[in-house]
Motif scaffolding. Structure first.
Motif, mmCIF file in Angstrom:
data_model
loop_
_atom_site.group_PDB
_atom_site.id
_atom_site.type_symbol
_atom_site.label_atom_id
_atom_site.label_comp_id
_atom_site.label_asym_id
_atom_site.label_seq_id
_atom_site.Cartn_x
_atom_site.Cartn_y
_atom_site.Cartn_z
ATOM 1 N N ALA A 228 0.811 -0.691 0.184
ATOM 2 C CA ALA A 228 -0.094 0.001 -0.196
ATOM 3 C C ALA A 228 0.651 1.240 -0.800
ATOM 4 N N SER A 229 0.609 2.736 -0.795
ATOM 5 C CA SER A 229 1.183 3.733 -0.683
ATOM 6 C C SER A 229 -0.224 5.333 -0.815
ATOM 7 N N ASN A 230 0.485 6.070 -0.137
ATOM 8 C CA ASN A 230 -0.878 6.759 0.222
ATOM 9 C C ASN A 230 -2.537 6.023 0.034
ATOM 10 N N ALA A 231 -2.431 5.542 0.944
ATOM 11 C CA ALA A 231 -3.815 4.900 1.193
ATOM 12 C C ALA A 231 -4.443 5.111 2.719
ATOM 13 N N SER A 232 -5.380 4.844 3.219
ATOM 14 C CA SER A 232 -6.607 5.054 3.779
ATOM 15 C C SER A 232 -6.612 3.741 4.298
ATOM 16 N N ALA A 233 -6.801 3.645 5.558
ATOM 17 C CA ALA A 233 -6.960 1.793 6.212
ATOM 18 C C ALA A 233 -8.544 1.465 5.442
ATOM 19 N N VAL A 234 -9.004 0.239 4.740
ATOM 20 C CA VAL A 234 -9.686 -0.654 4.154
ATOM 21 C C VAL A 234 -10.496 -1.002 5.759
ATOM 22 N N THR A 235 -12.072 -0.550 5.344
ATOM 23 C CA THR A 235 -13.252 -0.964 6.677
ATOM 24 C C THR A 235 -13.543 -1.653 5.742
ATOM 25 N N LEU A 236 -14.234 -2.644 6.479
ATOM 26 C CA LEU A 236 -15.112 -4.040 5.524
ATOM 27 C C LEU A 236 -16.692 -3.320 6.705
ATOM 28 N N ALA A 237 -17.380 -4.459 5.881
ATOM 29 C CA ALA A 237 -18.725 -4.305 6.250
ATOM 30 C C ALA A 237 -19.387 -4.578 5.269
ATOM 31 N N TYR A 238 -20.490 -5.499 6.532
ATOM 32 C CA TYR A 238 -21.372 -6.586 5.782
ATOM 33 C C TYR A 238 -22.825 -6.013 5.499
ATOM 34 N N GLU A 239 -23.633 -5.823 4.504
ATOM 35 C CA GLU A 239 -24.519 -5.519 4.118
ATOM 36 C C GLU A 239 -25.689 -6.281 3.941
ATOM 37 N N PRO A 240 -26.242 -7.062 4.673
ATOM 38 C CA PRO A 240 -27.763 -8.042 5.059
ATOM 39 C C PRO A 240 -28.409 -7.242 3.958
ATOM 40 N N GLN A 241 -28.855 -6.473 3.138
ATOM 41 C CA GLN A 241 -29.906 -6.787 1.773
ATOM 42 C C GLN A 241 -29.253 -7.438 1.052
ATOM 43 N N SER A 242 -28.241 -6.988 0.578
ATOM 44 C CA SER A 242 -27.529 -7.700 -0.345
ATOM 45 C C SER A 242 -26.538 -9.067 -0.278
ATOM 46 N N ARG A 243 -26.816 -8.985 1.489
ATOM 47 C CA ARG A 243 -25.477 -10.682 1.872
ATOM 48 C C ARG A 243 -24.016 -10.885 0.994
ATOM 49 N N SER A 244 -23.316 -9.451 1.173
ATOM 50 C CA SER A 244 -22.357 -8.885 0.617
ATOM 51 C C SER A 244 -21.335 -8.217 1.157
ATOM 52 N N VAL A 245 -20.129 -8.734 1.015
ATOM 53 C CA VAL A 245 -19.466 -7.499 2.298
ATOM 54 C C VAL A 245 -18.664 -6.718 1.707
ATOM 55 N N THR A 246 -18.498 -5.278 1.779
ATOM 56 C CA THR A 246 -18.140 -4.404 0.879
ATOM 57 C C THR A 246 -16.897 -3.902 1.825
ATOM 58 N N ALA A 247 -16.232 -3.161 1.108
ATOM 59 C CA ALA A 247 -14.852 -2.487 1.140
ATOM 60 C C ALA A 247 -14.772 -1.152 0.969
ATOM 61 N N ARG A 248 -14.416 -0.195 1.887
ATOM 62 C CA ARG A 248 -14.271 1.077 2.113
ATOM 63 C C ARG A 248 -12.751 1.588 2.351
ATOM 64 N N TYR A 249 -11.995 2.298 0.867
ATOM 65 C CA TYR A 249 -11.042 2.735 1.548
ATOM 66 C C TYR A 249 -10.374 4.387 0.411
ATOM 67 N N THR A 250 -9.915 5.269 1.240
ATOM 68 C CA THR A 250 -9.233 6.431 0.495
ATOM 69 C C THR A 250 -8.321 6.319 -0.395
ATOM 70 N N LEU A 251 -8.233 6.570 -1.520
ATOM 71 C CA LEU A 251 -6.678 6.559 -2.341
ATOM 72 C C LEU A 251 -6.603 8.034 -2.688
ATOM 73 N N ARG A 252 -5.070 8.473 -2.216
ATOM 74 C CA ARG A 252 -4.876 9.915 -3.147
ATOM 75 C C ARG A 252 -4.060 10.262 -3.953
ATOM 76 N N SER A 253 -3.652 10.651 -4.756
ATOM 77 C CA SER A 253 -2.652 11.130 -6.063
ATOM 78 C C SER A 253 -1.753 12.347 -5.709
ATOM 79 N N GLY A 254 -0.112 12.852 -6.235
ATOM 80 C CA GLY A 254 0.001 14.218 -6.357
ATOM 81 C C GLY A 254 -0.600 15.309 -7.691
#
Length: 351
Positions: A228-254
């Protein structure tokens, strides 16, 4: 005006010296690998130095191998181990960190990812491994690399005090009762961001990492970072409606004048629970010396907490079912199966 001109000259000289020193390419001066203390108390170690032919180190299977690089001037490195099992790690160097295991490295927060100058691994399978370390100084195109071949040999076994009387051919099966079992599902996550404007850019991403099957229920989710480089922590969450696990993160560029990118790569591990029907898992036939012992590999990912062992002699069709750790008589031989890690150990002796 004279004072201003003098100050400007000093700053220019310092800037020029900084460019000269920053342009000095990184060099791997040495690579040292050791496998801790052996049974006789000695340490097995090998040193590779700049300009040498790739050396070959030999270590016993199951021993933790720790390798350290001496690379002054480097601030980023990539370790790769290629062989019967393959491992790769990369990130900003931090020589002050203690030796890292694969678990220590992958459990880091991607926004704080660092790579120690000392890395360790435990080879579980015999064979030839290629250890390669590449270092660089960010901002320069120059890189340096050093390699070492590691031959992993089976652990020595003590000589038997008694001679083998006979060999029994056995068919072995693992009997698993019906139960609710927890299993781990994995999915790769890889993303990069390289948009450049007048100012540094950032963008938040949300992606579906894993979708549960109809017979699965969600337990937990963990992200294991590889690079990883210039990245935030990856947050995982479970969505009961869609029965899926989603990943949320932020990336930066110069900005346009300094085109650095942001990226993150790793593995999403999703722990699920599912119902398991009773089943018998057939394993390869073995030739068991009497007296003596033999080992049999278990299938990967099998929960053996409540398993029983089925032993059958093809010649006589005799069948016994035994709990691991207990003994059973079959055609004049006492067989004791035990579970050890990812193996079944069968010990036999005359009745």
């Amino acid at each position: 005006m004279a004072a201003f001109a003098g100050g400007t000259a000093v700053v220019a000289v310092q800037f020029g010296l900084g460019l000269v020193s920053a342009g000095y390419p990184p060099v791997v001066q040495a690579l040292t690998c050791s496998a801790g203390e052996s049974e006789d108390g000695g340490e097995v170690a090998l040193l590779a130095q700049e300009g040498q032919v790739t050396p070959i180190a030999e270590f016993p299977v199951g021993r933790r191998v720790s390798c350290r690089i001496d690379a002054p001037g480097a601030d980023y490195a990539t370790w790769s181990i290629i062989g019967p099992t393959t491992v790769m790690r990369s990130g900003p160097l931090n020589a002050a960190q203690p030796c890292q295991t694969p678990e220590d490295f992958s459990a880091q927060d991607p926004s704080l990812l660092t790579l120690s100058a000392c890395q360790s691994f435990v080879p579980r399978r015999p064979g030839l491994y290629l250890l390669s370390v590449t270092v660089m100084l960010r901002g320069l195109e120059a890189v340096d690399r050093m390699r070492m071949l590691v031959r992993v040999v089976p652990a020595p076994t003590a000589a038997r005090a008694t001679s083998t009387l006979r060999r029994e051919r056995l068919s072995v099966a693992l009997r698993l009762p019906a139960a609710d079992a927890e299993e781990t599902r994995t999915a790769d996550l890889s993303a990069s961001f390289g948009e450049h404007g007048l100012l540094p850019q950032s963008r938040t991403f949300q992606r579906t990492a894993y979708r549960l099957a109809a017979d699965e229920s969600f337990v937990s989710a963990t992200f294991r970072v590889r690079s990883a480089s210039n990245a935030s922590a990856v947050t995982l969450a479970y969505e009961p409606q869609s029965r899926s696990v989603t990943a949320r993160y932020t990336l930066r560029s110069g900005p346009l004048v300094d085109r650095w990118r942001g990226w993150v790569t790793g593995t999403v591990e999703v722990r699920v629970r599912r119902g398991r029907a009773a089943q018998d898992i057939a394993l390869p036939d073995v030739e068991l010396p009497i007296p003596g012992r033999t080992e049999l590999a278990l299938p990967a990912g099998v929960d053996t907490a409540e398993a029983r062992i089925l032993l059958r002699r093809p010649e006589s069709s005799a069948v016994v079912e035994v709990l691991p750790g207990n003994s059973a008589l079959i055609d004049g031989a006492r067989i004791t199966p035990t579970l050890s890690g990812d193996q079944i150990i069968l010990a036999g002796e005359p009745e």
